[in-house]
Structures are given as C-alpha cells and as structure tokens.
Design an enzyme around this catalytic site. Structure first.
Site, PDB file in Angstrom:
ATOM      1  N   GLY B 148       0.467  -0.894  -0.086  1.00  0.00           N
ATOM      2  CA  GLY B 148       0.153   0.067  -0.192  1.00  0.00           C
ATOM      3  C   GLY B 148       0.716   0.948  -0.268  1.00  0.00           C
ATOM      4  O   GLY B 148       2.480   0.987   1.003  1.00  0.00           O
ATOM      5  N   CYS B 149       0.490   2.171  -0.428  1.00  0.00           N
ATOM      6  CA  CYS B 149       0.997   3.572  -0.538  1.00  0.00           C
ATOM      7  C   CYS B 149       1.200   4.536   0.636  1.00  0.00           C
ATOM      8  O   CYS B 149       2.424   4.701   1.164  1.00  0.00           O
ATOM      9  CB  CYS B 149       0.716   4.353  -1.874  1.00  0.00           C
ATOM     10  SG  CYS B 149      -0.896   4.655  -1.895  1.00  0.00           S
ATOM     11  N   ASN B 150       0.756   4.283   1.622  1.00  0.00           N
ATOM     12  CA  ASN B 150       0.491   4.398   2.629  1.00  0.00           C
ATOM     13  C   ASN B 150       1.337   3.777   3.262  1.00  0.00           C
ATOM     14  O   ASN B 150       2.153   4.226   4.355  1.00  0.00           O
ATOM     15  CB  ASN B 150      -1.246   4.427   3.515  1.00  0.00           C
ATOM     16  CG  ASN B 150      -1.740   5.766   2.756  1.00  0.00           C
ATOM     17  OD1 ASN B 150      -1.759   7.284   2.319  1.00  0.00           O
ATOM     18  ND2 ASN B 150      -3.552   5.635   3.045  1.00  0.00           N
ATOM     19  N   THR B 153       5.164   4.677   2.766  1.00  0.00           N
ATOM     20  CA  THR B 153       5.655   5.679   3.411  1.00  0.00           C
ATOM     21  C   THR B 153       5.647   5.780   4.991  1.00  0.00           C
ATOM     22  O   THR B 153       6.814   6.165   5.469  1.00  0.00           O
ATOM     23  CB  THR B 153       4.531   7.068   3.643  1.00  0.00           C
ATOM     24  OG1 THR B 153       4.052   7.011   2.304  1.00  0.00           O
ATOM     25  CG2 THR B 153       5.097   8.239   3.633  1.00  0.00           C
TER      26      THR B 153
END
Lengths: 342, 342, 342, 342
Positions: B148-150, B153
């Site tokens: 997932g992109c979140n 991060t």
C-alpha cells in the site's frame, strides 16, 4: 445604536476580512481605515473585492481622529501593535489581532517573541480573546487580545477536556493542517503559488511555533500544573482553513460527552455526531467551528478533530464577536453568514 | 536484453504511471495493455498525455498471448486481481499492485478485506514488495505484492526504528496527509474538484484504514510481539504525494543516526540533515523518498516525517524497481528521473 | 412580510447556494426542500456546510404542500424541470434555474436541446431572467427562467454595446474561462480533482455550447437582425467564477461610455475605470459583476472583460434577485454580501 | 562524447528546469552553476527536489572557468543577460533564455524593452531559437536566443498558417491562458497562492505584452508585410502550461491540413485529429506540443488551440533541443520524457 469603528492596518488579510464582515453587520460603521505604506489609496485599489462598498480611503494612524470612534480593531504586525496601542487614547476600546497581548507574563512574551514587551502595563490589562471561555471578562474589557488562529483551534478541542480531567495531560499531540492565508500577505518564496500548490510539508517543527506560548499559558492555568503539549503545524495548499487533529489518551465516548455538554449552548460551535470528523470545506468563510470525536482501535486512545476558518473565527470573526460583547451588541451580530461551498 | 511487459489494468492511474515510467526505461518494452471496459481503445484516447508513444491498443485479458511475455504488472482493482492472477500461467513473473497479496495470513486478509481470499496458495507464495527490505526475496520471487502507498511511507520511517529498538512500540502515531490520486480514477463525489480543492479532512478515522493490516503484519514480525500503531490519513488538495508525520517516543538524535545508517547505501532514500523535514513538492513524479527527524520540545519525544509520490515510489515506481530485480536488470533502471518542480 | 419558499432540487450546487443566500435573507423562509434520490436525509448530511441552519429534511416533490408556499425555486436538471413545473399549481410563483424555459421558440429549444419541449405553453409564459434587462417583466411574472451562467456573463458585456450600435455585429468573439462548479455535482471523469486541477482546456468547441441559443435569441432581438457570435468556453481549475473576454470591433472609449451609462444606476454591476480589467477573485461568492474595457493596439479593436460568480450572480443569486422582484421585496435583499477573498 | 555545460542563473525556475532535464540527458554534464545572490549554496538547499543529484555548488559568474565548457545556458534576468554575455569568451557556445536577443532590430528592442540594447553586435549575431523553424541556423549558431514562452506557443499555431496564406492576416486573435511559473520565482503579491489560486484574470491587456515584439518580427517577415496580431494573456491558477486559443478567419479543414503537413515529420509536435483540441494536462513536464483545429459555426472562421509546458518546451526544453543541435548531438536527446499526469 450604530457604533463607529476604526481599523488600524487595513491593508492585510485580517483587515480586509474585518471590512468584509462589517459590511453586512447591522450595528457597525467603519469611519477610519489605516495603512501606512498604502496611505492615500482607496480600499478598492488595495482590495478590489471591496469595490462595491462606500469606505474611507486608507490613511496614516496619526490622521485618525479617535474622538468619535467607539472601538478600534488593531490588525497591525506583531511588535508594531504594542507600540501603536501604547499611544492610543486610554479610554478607546481596542481589539488587537496581533500576538502582542496574548501572553500575560512579560517573561513568557520575551521567551517566545525574543525581546522585551514595550507596553507591559497594557499587557496586564489585556483580556485573552477566546470568546467562549472569557466572555464575561471580554464584556468588561477595554483591551482584548485576539488569540492565535492555531491556538484557538487547539483550545476549542482541548480546554474542555483538560478542565474535565478526561485526558492524560502528558500525552497531548496536536497535528495541524493550515491554509496559507494564516501567513498573511507577506512576500515570501514559500507562499508563492508555484511553490505551495500541489504539495505539503511541516513547518515550525519540534515545538518551536509561537502559539505554544498560548497553549502553555492557558492549559497550565486550567490544569493547575504545567502542561506542555506537542504541536506541529503543516502547510497545506488551501487559502482558508485550519484542521486540528488531536491525538489524546482518554475514553472517546466520554470525551464526546464532555465536548457536547460544554458547547451545546454555544451558537458558533458544533460538535458532530460521535464517530464523524469535520472538514475545513464546511466552515470556509464562516465563524463556525466543527468538532468531531472518534475512538482509535487502540483502547483508551481517541482522536478529536476541529475545523475552523483561520481568517474568520480564528481571527477577524473572533475579533468582531468580542467587539460585539464589548459594545453591548448581540454577540453573534454580523457573524451568522453561512460558509461558502464549493 | 530487452524484456517484454504486459500491463493488466492499464486504464487507471497506476497503469498509466507504469507506462509513463517504462517509456524511458532502457530495457523494458510493452507488448500488451489490457482494460476490460475500454478494450479496443488506443491509449492515446484513454490517456492523451501518452499520445507520443507507440503503444498497443487496450485489449481484454483473454486476448493476451502470455507466451512471449517476461513479466506482467497487474494494476487491477482489489479482489479482481486474485481472480485474474489465479488463471495466469504459473511460470509468468508477476508484480501485483493491488492489495490482494500483501497480507500473508488468510485470516488477516479476511479481517481487513471482509471476505475469504480466492487464491490462498498464491498468497503464501507472494513476496511483500517493499524493495529495500525484501530485496533478496524479490529477486527470487515469481509473484511480488506491491505494498500500500500509505503502508510504504509509514514503513520507511518505522521499520529501522522498530528493528533498532529505539522507540516505544506502544506509542506510535502516524498522521498522514495524502494526495487524491491515491484514491484512483474512481467517480466519487468527494474526489470532485469542487468538493476536494481548497479544504482538508480526515478519512478512514479511528484505525479502520486497511493499510493497518500491513503495518500490523510487518511491525509485529519485526518486533517479535504484537505492534499496533495509531494511524489516520487526511485527504489534502494535491494530486500526488504522501507526507507521513510520525510522532514517536525516543531520542531524536539516535533516531536520526539509525535512519541514516540504514539508508546511507540506498539510492532512492534520502535522510535529510537533522532538524529538517521534507516536502512532497520535492519528490513529486519521482521514485525518491525524503525522510527528516526533529526532536520535540518535550524531552524524549521526536517527530519523523517522510515524503514520497504515492503513484511512483508508493506504487508503480516500486513495482518497476521490483520488476528490475526479478528480471536481473539494474535495480534503478528507468527510475532515476528527477521530480517535477514546480 | 416573510415569504415562504420551497426549493425543488436542493441537493445540487445551485440548490445549496440558494439555501446559503436565503439563510441571511431578511424576508425569506424555507419551508420545503426536495431531492428525489436523497429524500429523507437532513441537509446537514447532504451539505455539512449548512449544518448550523434549522432546515426541513429533503423530501420528494409529491410530499410538498404547495398551499402555503409563496414561491418555488426549481433547481432541477434540464428536461426534468419542464416535466415537474407542468404539474405544479398554476398560481405558484416559480423561478426556474434550469435551461428549460430560456428559449422562447419551441424550434430553437428543439435545435439546441435535441428534443421537443414538453410544456410549450409554459415556455411562452416564461420571462427571461436577466434581471437588469427584464426587470419590469420579471416583477409581473409568474414563471421566470434563469439564464445560463455563461449566457449571463456574455450578455452583461454585449447587450448595451449591441443596443447602442457601437460594435460590428459580425465580429464578436467571446472567449470564456469557466470554473468547475458550472458543471454541477455530476460524477464525470473530467471533473475529478486529479484530472482538472493544474491544467486547462477548451470544451464545447466550435460553436456547439447550448448557451449560444440564448445569445442568438437575445442579440438578434436587440439588433433586429440575426446575430451569431463566436463563443468557446474553457475549463479552468477554480470552483467559482466566469471570466468572459470579448474581442470586438469598436472604439474602446466609446464602449466604456456606453457601458458606464447603462450600468451607473445598477447596484450589482460595476464598470471599472477605463483600461483596467476584472478578476474572478474579486466577485467570488457574491452577486456582483465587474466589467472592464481596454483598447487594443490595433486601432478600432477593443477588449471587454466581465467577471461574475457562476453559482451566485450567474444562477442562484440571480434567481433570488428575481424572486425579490416577483414577491414585492427590495430587489437586492439578501444579496449585498461581500465577495470572499482570499 | 559527453559535453560540459555551465548554467548561468541556476537559482530560478528555468535554471532548475535545465538541471532537471540534463539530469537524465545521456550526453550532457553540468560543471558549473551560478547564482549571484545564492553563491556558495548547494543546489540541494536552493532546490531540494534536486537533492539526489551530484551537482556543483552555486558560484559567482566570475568564478567560472569557461575554458573547459562546451556550452553555457544563460538563464539570467532580462537586461542582465546582455551585459553578462558581452563579457563571455567569444568562442563559447551560448543558449540565452532571456528576452535580450530575441529581437533582431535594435529599434524594436528599445521600443518593447524601454532602453537601448547594450550589445547590439551580439544582437545581430543571435539566431532566434524556435527550433522547428530555425533548425539549420541554430545548428551553425554560436549564440541562440530562446523565444518567449507565449511567443513560441502562438507561433506553433500561426507560422504555418501565415506561410501558407490560408488565414486573414488582419484578423488574428490570440487568447492565452498561462500558468504562473511563466512569471518566474519573483516575489510579487499577485503570485502568492492566496491571491492567485481559485481565480483568473487578464494581464498585459490591450496589446502591451512584450512577446508581441516577437510576433510582429516573425509574422511580418513570413508574410512580407506588417502583421499585427491581437494578443491578450490570462493568468490561470496552474503552475505549468500555456493554452493558446487562436481565433482566425480561414477554412478549418484547410488549416488542419496545413498544420498536419507542416508537423508530420516533427517528433515534438502533435496535431490532433480534426475537431479535437488539446489540454495543458497532457503536456505538463514534457517537451511536446499538442495542436488542435476546429471549425466555428460561423462559416469561414476557425479555432486553433495549442498547448505546451512553458518551462519545458516554452523555455528550458527548447534551450536543450537547440543545444543538442549546436553540439552535434541527437536533437531530441534527453527530451523524450513523458508528461506527468495526473
């Protein structure tokens, strides 16, 4: 019973916002507008969006005859404000929008603003302008110090919770998302459209933002012991609005009860149904505050989020609300306009 | 040694971003693009910004001859992906960009996604695609699950800190500011320009966001005990970018050392000088991650902030970095383009 | 003398803008709000920015008792509007915001909207709602047809110039820059933030935009001969605002005189000093129109630029101005709010 | 065959864009970067988005040893450029991005820029840098003058049409929509996010924009008679992009044929299918130009629309394309990167 108003420092965003709000206020009339560098110019030139109004031209402060003026809003830069107010008539009612009179203790002022206060006696006299919590003092005050816009947003969340003793005072984190107009009309590279739009970043990181002085003063007084919250603001690409996300230790349902009980009689503050959180979209251009509470999946932890418009409720709207009290007018006069959406 | 590539689901943002990046990649060539609803259309119609490229028209998956294809990127919606991948040739290398193979435990999958997994045997085979932490496994993998992109991060901040044991595992707060493209090209009211620009709000509040499944899986494995962070994303009006602000208990200088040591050899990850924090402006359109550490005024508390581009390093750029490893190419091939600023 | 109001179609942007404006109108009170798909929902759910107001829940049109209602605003989609209005009580005053009654000629309607009109007898009855030019007719009307927002902007520039015979009727070019809310709350890909922000393009190119029907009808009637202007709108990334740039053949100074003479008594329309042009920033959220004239370096050619807020003066504000006239109220009641800047 | 490059004036947007493009150019290497006010600073501080690159620190021009430099890009402010270039070695190849050498006639220069040229002999030597139309001259040139970004956009539309004699030369209107980065990194009030976002306006109205000097020079030379177009730019709230809408008298289908024929062999310029028009979204961050033609409903009138990225194809990308020619490299080297969308 129209009251006459002067706005000192009318060429910035908070000054213009005062003019905007007063333009539909039933009881206030602007008779003087000052702007040192733009003295002599009509407001329609400085702010063409006010072109439809019949307003006095900008002048220099020394040109204002304060004799016929009931109240002056002082929207001058920090530090300038104290020097100017010191010289104003001692019986003139004043709402100051700068940071100069927010901190009661001269030592605190020097700590956060880096130099001694030029008018410590006025500093003692000033009443802190968070309307819903200092209403009676404001009504009786001659000089009211408008709060920081970030400071106001955080306090709307945290004051009732601290007072009710329902959160851990050593575990308060306030993560703010702030619109750009909070920085004023200053010519800074990071405020250019090309630098600011389409991205976000933190600023004043690590507990260095000056509004912490206000948080410390107010929360410590409420708690009867030192309270030092963690607070970092983030600049987001929108012009108006502050979204404050508070991460706290406490029972979410209880927090919601406390906030609802505290604000149910307040016309400007709306506590959302439990489990929902606000958007700055829904308060833009208005004097309203929306607050939401939600429980985290980690037991005993909660999220409380507040949204307001930094230029209005966070600054100029608050100032008018306080002026209404000081002038014996209806508190919400001129402030019930709906937000602008979209 | 040009490798042939298929992109399944090329009509969404991550599919288009794959095409954009591959267009200047020295060793990859696209030979098939699928899009069920837009089959038959040229990409220049679906994404006019790709008009200058010589690309195959969109087709249906069943029309693709996988015989000559070295690797397929699967940029299909969640749940669709597992059904499609189950039917693909068992020797085809695949990088999946959906959420379908991120969670190794079928129970976890069902908990966070609300239904049983349709291809649990593939779920076991899949390697988690956070390149810098699973590099060797990815190099040997047939099926890689993009993160997932979140989730990516947050992990860039927290994995080294958890592994080094320098933060309190029960006091991790992750406040995200997310650009809108993370929600894809979906027709939803809250993604309209008129609803989204000029304001901000939280979403998936209270620990309900599905990327928490990834955080729990990865952080608990690292720590050897359950770790449940607090995580709330906020939607901000920008198209690309995630800014993750982690509020942690730990010594800031030590945290900075740990992150610097961990990433000094990584070409895509830059740890900023101590006391400075990143902006999403500075990574937009690129595969780079910027990380900054700052100490809070409250002793023993720190702020760690990371910025990346959700469509690139958070999704399609990561996918290509992994594909490079799987295909024996240079890991950063095609990925060293500078960010776009302003 | 409070008048009671129904708003049919209150779940779209023009419906919400009506509610916003009426919320501070001294003489209007909303007693019914309809929204077919969202019937049963409180407005605070559909439009949280209206949360502070005491409003009826959305209902279906057939649930409305029109007996006690003085005037209905009809903010329904095109084509739906004519079907609904046909069934309303024949003595109910109506301001329609759709395109259904703007064209007086059934043939024109069919030409521009692609099907026969369902209520041609009402079409004949309807008065065109460009307040400053149909004031007396509107005062006496039962059914007023709100103008197109683009059509209004262009007419504010061109009507006085055509009437005064000071421009070449065969050389009128209108290049529009339009904010996104003009397209309504529709779920279309090109209205997504990710597709629309940070770029601009033309749409309805080549003289195909339906508002040309209004231009043709009105300008030809004024000129006493067919007038066919050239008109292409461009979508720009802002939510509210239309900037119309008219390229005309004529003497600029003379044009400025004509416009000043025509509008000097109008409280909503401001002609700027010669040589200056307006910005949509300065009318956002308001009912004001700013118009500027400048001469081109090519002799005999001029530029006339007008700015207004498409949702307010271009639609809902105009509708209230007309309703004020129809109800015998002060024409500008509720409409003198200042623009929102920044 | 790597060529060494100096960039004079690297602290502005066009300087940074040069660095961005060169960072993935196969044959160019930066060996000197100058910035007078920021001399001594690393580029990572002035432009953190370039942090991943190994670049020389900014220095003063007099510190540069031009002996080993193959070509210098001069991205200095207007007027400064001519003074600096005058003092550079006479055998140094130079691409100037300022306005200083665009006009061949000293009288024209003085007319549009308000003072005499300081280096008229260099002015004569300079080749106008519109690559597709001065390719052979550029290949042989020592000093190339980059075009204005607005001037480039308009010329891509109009040059072939003027040359082919298919439009009325006395009826050319160019309505531009321009992104903000065209104004540079200047600290001006109207470029602040709070002043610029969410609104649009015209500027340099009435034929006063300096790029008209270029239009006049080039179009008159092409036509063999004076040609004076009408041209007004509008500032729109986006960072990169120019959309030029040309309103012309001519047969649209014929215009489309002429443009297609002229550009079919150009790798950077794409003529869209007849009846469709471009968006700046589709060229952002790239060196491509998209052009579309559509007929108006008024017979004999047409609309031609072009889109490009002002910082890339309109300035720094053009400069590199010209440098490639001057250095004997492949013309499109380093310039084929896809646009960034969304």
């Amino acid at each position: 019973m129209t009251k006459t108003i002067a706005i000192l420092g009318a060429s910035g965003y908070t000054g213009a916002e005062l003019v905007r709000l007063i333009s539909t206020h039933p009881d206030l009339k602007i008779t003087a507008l000052t702007g040192e560098r733009k003295a002599g110019q009509p407001m329609a030139q400085v702010f063409p969006f006010l072109r439809h109004l019949d307003l006095p031209d900008l002048c220099r402060i020394e040109e204002v005859d304060f004799a016929g003026i009931d109240l002056a809003f002082c929207a001058l830069p920090h530090a300038t404000s104290q020097a100017v107010i010191k010289e104003l008539p001692r019986d003139l009612k004043i709402v100051d929008l700068s940071a100069d009179f927010r901190l009661r203790d001269p030592g605190d002022y020097e700590k956060w603003y880096g130099k001694p206060h030029a008018a410590p006696e006025l500093q003692r006299e000033a009443v802190y302008g968070l309307t819903e919590f200092y209403r009676d003092d404001i009504r009786a005050a001659r000089l009211v110090a408008g709060t920081g816009c970030n400071a106001a947003t955080g306090q709307y969340i945290l004051r009732p919770l601290i007072e009710a003793g329902v959160i851990d005072l050593d575990r308060i984190i306030l993560d703010l998302k702030c619109g750009v107009s909070g920085a004023g009309r200053a010519l800074k590279e990071n405020l250019l459209h090309a630098e600011l739009s389409e991205g976000t970043q933190a600023y004043a990181v690590g507990g260095t933002h000056r509004h912490l002085g206000e948080f410390d003063q107010e929360f410590s007084a409420l708690a009867g012991r030192p309270v030092h919250i963690q607070f970092t603001p983030h600049l987001v690409p929108l012009n108006r609005g502050i979204l404050a996300t508070a991460w706290v230790d406490g029972d979410a349902a209880r927090l919601h009860e406390v906030l609802q009980a505290r604000y149910c009689a307040e016309s400007m503050i709306c506590v959302l149904p439990f489990g929902t959180t606000p958007s700055t979209h829904d308060v833009r251009g208005s004097n309203f505050v929306h607050i939401g509470v939600v429980g985290d999946r980690v037991p005993g932890r909660a999220l409380v989020v507040a949204a307001l418009d930094n230029l209005c409720k966070g600054s100029s709207g608050q100032a008018i609300q306080n002026a209404n009290l000081m002038l014996g007018l209806e508190e919400t006069a001129g402030l019930m306009g709906a937000p602008l959406f979209p």
